[in-house]
Design a protein around this motif. Sequence first.
Motif, PDB file in Angstrom:
ATOM      1  N   HIS A  86       3.466  15.798  -4.341  1.00  0.00           N
ATOM      2  CA  HIS A  86       3.104  16.408  -3.060  1.00  0.00           C
ATOM      3  C   HIS A  86       3.786  15.769  -1.856  1.00  0.00           C
ATOM      4  CE1 HIS A  86       0.712  18.297   0.050  1.00  0.00           C
ATOM      5  NE2 HIS A  86       0.237  17.135   0.447  1.00  0.00           N
ATOM      6  N   LEU A  87       3.921  14.456  -1.838  1.00  0.00           N
ATOM      7  CA  LEU A  87       4.428  13.772  -0.654  1.00  0.00           C
ATOM      8  C   LEU A  87       5.941  13.901  -0.528  1.00  0.00           C
ATOM      9  CD1 LEU A  87       2.295  10.491  -0.806  1.00  0.00           C
ATOM     10  CD2 LEU A  87       2.003  12.420   0.793  1.00  0.00           C
ATOM     11  N   ARG A  88       6.375  14.042   0.731  1.00  0.00           N
ATOM     12  CA  ARG A  88       7.795  14.113   1.039  1.00  0.00           C
ATOM     13  C   ARG A  88       8.144  13.002   2.030  1.00  0.00           C
ATOM     14  NH1 ARG A  88       7.240  16.582  -2.736  1.00  0.00           N
ATOM     15  NH2 ARG A  88       7.752  18.756  -3.228  1.00  0.00           N
ATOM     16  N   PRO A  89       9.411  12.573   2.066  1.00  0.00           N
ATOM     17  CA  PRO A  89       9.804  11.538   3.033  1.00  0.00           C
ATOM     18  C   PRO A  89       9.408  11.927   4.447  1.00  0.00           C
ATOM     19  CG  PRO A  89      11.544  11.876   1.428  1.00  0.00           C
ATOM     20  CD  PRO A  89      10.522  12.938   1.166  1.00  0.00           C
ATOM     21  N   GLY A  90       8.780  10.989   5.151  1.00  0.00           N
ATOM     22  CA  GLY A  90       8.340  11.223   6.513  1.00  0.00           C
ATOM     23  C   GLY A  90       6.933  11.742   6.644  1.00  0.00           C
ATOM     24  N   ASP A  91       6.306  12.160   5.536  1.00  0.00           N
ATOM     25  CA  ASP A  91       4.915  12.608   5.579  1.00  0.00           C
ATOM     26  C   ASP A  91       3.998  11.453   5.976  1.00  0.00           C
ATOM     27  OD1 ASP A  91       5.432  15.202   4.863  1.00  0.00           O
ATOM     28  OD2 ASP A  91       4.815  14.994   2.768  1.00  0.00           O
ATOM     29  N   LEU A  92       2.841  11.794   6.520  1.00  0.00           N
ATOM     30  CA  LEU A  92       1.822  10.793   6.842  1.00  0.00           C
ATOM     31  C   LEU A  92       0.778  10.783   5.737  1.00  0.00           C
ATOM     32  CD1 LEU A  92       0.455   8.760   8.763  1.00  0.00           C
ATOM     33  CD2 LEU A  92      -0.669  10.724   9.867  1.00  0.00           C
ATOM     34  N   PHE A  93       0.476   9.596   5.237  1.00  0.00           N
ATOM     35  CA  PHE A  93      -0.531   9.395   4.196  1.00  0.00           C
ATOM     36  C   PHE A  93      -1.512   8.348   4.697  1.00  0.00           C
ATOM     37  CE2 PHE A  93      -2.188   7.165   0.437  1.00  0.00           C
ATOM     38  CZ  PHE A  93      -2.622   8.224  -0.351  1.00  0.00           C
ATOM     39  N   VAL A  94      -2.813   8.641   4.629  1.00  0.00           N
ATOM     40  CA  VAL A  94      -3.842   7.706   5.070  1.00  0.00           C
ATOM     41  C   VAL A  94      -4.638   7.262   3.850  1.00  0.00           C
ATOM     42  CG1 VAL A  94      -5.800   7.311   6.597  1.00  0.00           C
ATOM     43  CG2 VAL A  94      -3.973   8.874   7.296  1.00  0.00           C
ATOM     44  N   ASP A  95      -4.670   5.961   3.625  1.00  0.00           N
ATOM     45  CA  ASP A  95      -5.353   5.370   2.467  1.00  0.00           C
ATOM     46  C   ASP A  95      -6.636   4.716   2.965  1.00  0.00           C
ATOM     47  OD1 ASP A  95      -6.080   4.233   0.090  1.00  0.00           O
ATOM     48  OD2 ASP A  95      -4.391   2.836  -0.021  1.00  0.00           O
ATOM     49  N   VAL A  96      -7.759   5.391   2.800  1.00  0.00           N
ATOM     50  CA  VAL A  96      -9.050   4.914   3.306  1.00  0.00           C
ATOM     51  C   VAL A  96      -9.771   4.160   2.184  1.00  0.00           C
ATOM     52  CG1 VAL A  96     -11.202   5.553   4.443  1.00  0.00           C
ATOM     53  CG2 VAL A  96      -9.151   6.963   4.777  1.00  0.00           C
ATOM     54  N   GLY A  97      -9.949   2.866   2.391  1.00  0.00           N
ATOM     55  CA  GLY A  97     -10.458   2.006   1.328  1.00  0.00           C
ATOM     56  C   GLY A  97      -9.286   1.526   0.488  1.00  0.00           C
ATOM     57  N   SER A  98      -8.308   0.932   1.160  1.00  0.00           N
ATOM     58  CA  SER A  98      -7.029   0.625   0.525  1.00  0.00           C
ATOM     59  C   SER A  98      -7.099  -0.552  -0.435  1.00  0.00           C
ATOM     60  CB  SER A  98      -5.979   0.339   1.604  1.00  0.00           C
ATOM     61  OG  SER A  98      -4.698   0.255   1.058  1.00  0.00           O
ATOM     62  N   ASN A  99      -8.030  -1.481  -0.185  1.00  0.00           N
ATOM     63  CA  ASN A  99      -8.158  -2.695  -1.005  1.00  0.00           C
ATOM     64  C   ASN A  99      -6.820  -3.426  -1.044  1.00  0.00           C
ATOM     65  OD1 ASN A  99      -8.689  -4.404  -3.620  1.00  0.00           O
ATOM     66  ND2 ASN A  99     -10.674  -3.651  -2.932  1.00  0.00           N
ATOM     67  N   ALA A 100      -6.263  -3.698  -2.233  1.00  0.00           N
ATOM     68  CA  ALA A 100      -5.016  -4.464  -2.317  1.00  0.00           C
ATOM     69  C   ALA A 100      -3.793  -3.633  -1.967  1.00  0.00           C
ATOM     70  CB  ALA A 100      -4.857  -5.050  -3.717  1.00  0.00           C
ATOM     71  N   GLY A 101      -3.941  -2.296  -1.918  1.00  0.00           N
ATOM     72  CA  GLY A 101      -2.860  -1.472  -1.419  1.00  0.00           C
ATOM     73  C   GLY A 101      -2.043  -0.721  -2.452  1.00  0.00           C
ATOM     74  N   SER A 102      -2.544  -0.535  -3.668  1.00  0.00           N
ATOM     75  CA  SER A 102      -1.720   0.118  -4.681  1.00  0.00           C
ATOM     76  C   SER A 102      -1.373   1.555  -4.292  1.00  0.00           C
ATOM     77  CB  SER A 102      -2.408   0.077  -6.051  1.00  0.00           C
ATOM     78  OG  SER A 102      -3.680   0.696  -6.011  1.00  0.00           O
ATOM     79  N   TYR A 103      -2.340   2.323  -3.755  1.00  0.00           N
ATOM     80  CA  TYR A 103      -2.035   3.696  -3.346  1.00  0.00           C
ATOM     81  C   TYR A 103      -1.146   3.720  -2.104  1.00  0.00           C
ATOM     82  CZ  TYR A 103      -4.844   6.459  -6.593  1.00  0.00           C
ATOM     83  OH  TYR A 103      -5.329   7.089  -7.723  1.00  0.00           O
ATOM     84  N   ALA A 104      -1.404   2.814  -1.177  1.00  0.00           N
ATOM     85  CA  ALA A 104      -0.564   2.747   0.023  1.00  0.00           C
ATOM     86  C   ALA A 104       0.882   2.471  -0.353  1.00  0.00           C
ATOM     87  CB  ALA A 104      -1.097   1.664   0.961  1.00  0.00           C
TER      88      ALA A 104
END
Length: 284
Positions: A86-104
Amino acid sequence: MTAASPATQAWHVLTFVWTHPANRHHRWRSLARACRYQVRGRLGRPTVATIGKRARIRVSLHDTAAAKVIYANPPDWNEMWAWRRHLRPGDLFVDVGSNAGSYALWAADAGAEVVAIEPSGAAAATLRANVALNPFPITVRQCALSAEPGQMWLTRDRGTTNHLLDAPSAEAETVDVDTLDNILGDRTAAGVKIDVEGAERLVLEGARRALAEGRIGVLQIEWNAMSERVLGESRVPVADLLTGHGYRLARPDRHGVLRPVTAVPSSSDDMFAVAPRGPLCRPS
């Protein structure tokens, strides 16, 4: 709840590594990597692992949130491949509850601009250290998200199960609270992941403007029984809030394709919600 014995925990790890689709072509090498991580951890040495193609994350022993990256890349196979599709370069992604940051880090590795939200002081420090290992545009915000700005309380020393409280406690830290609408402003987020141990509805309550305007393309929401413990409710209110704004509930298959669900399930797999004109395939 009684903690699992070391032997049981080891068996769960071995099973996860051996059966994970990311490791199907190199199971023995993956098991060796997991063993090296365990040995290094017991010597007090962290391991730096790769997530995605080039993102790096530092993992210490018993760091439950990040350890899965040691065992498989990506660890959450269906969900993370959905974001990669789904994500493309330049898209904004918000990781709520990021913890150590694997999804970020996974989203940033795909080219997205990331805002990582983490209220826990200890977890936010780990998150910042992992962000510093990488050249990606990731902004860390140390706060919780809820329906209104202010302050709340967050349990301490529970790792990935820390959760919000609405009253002070000797076992909790005070945390600043903002709303997702404030975080976004007038921007559009291609994706938002929300993993806040049962308080997901509160985060969505604070994003009503963005949801009403369709400025969040896809959401991933933790979907387990923690909402009953934290808010005293099932996941039905979350489903009602999202569908009331025209979002459609879905789950990713093993290829990361979002497939619609026709009823609100009670299982613990994360749920996705797709904006009215977002990417959604017919059931297989």
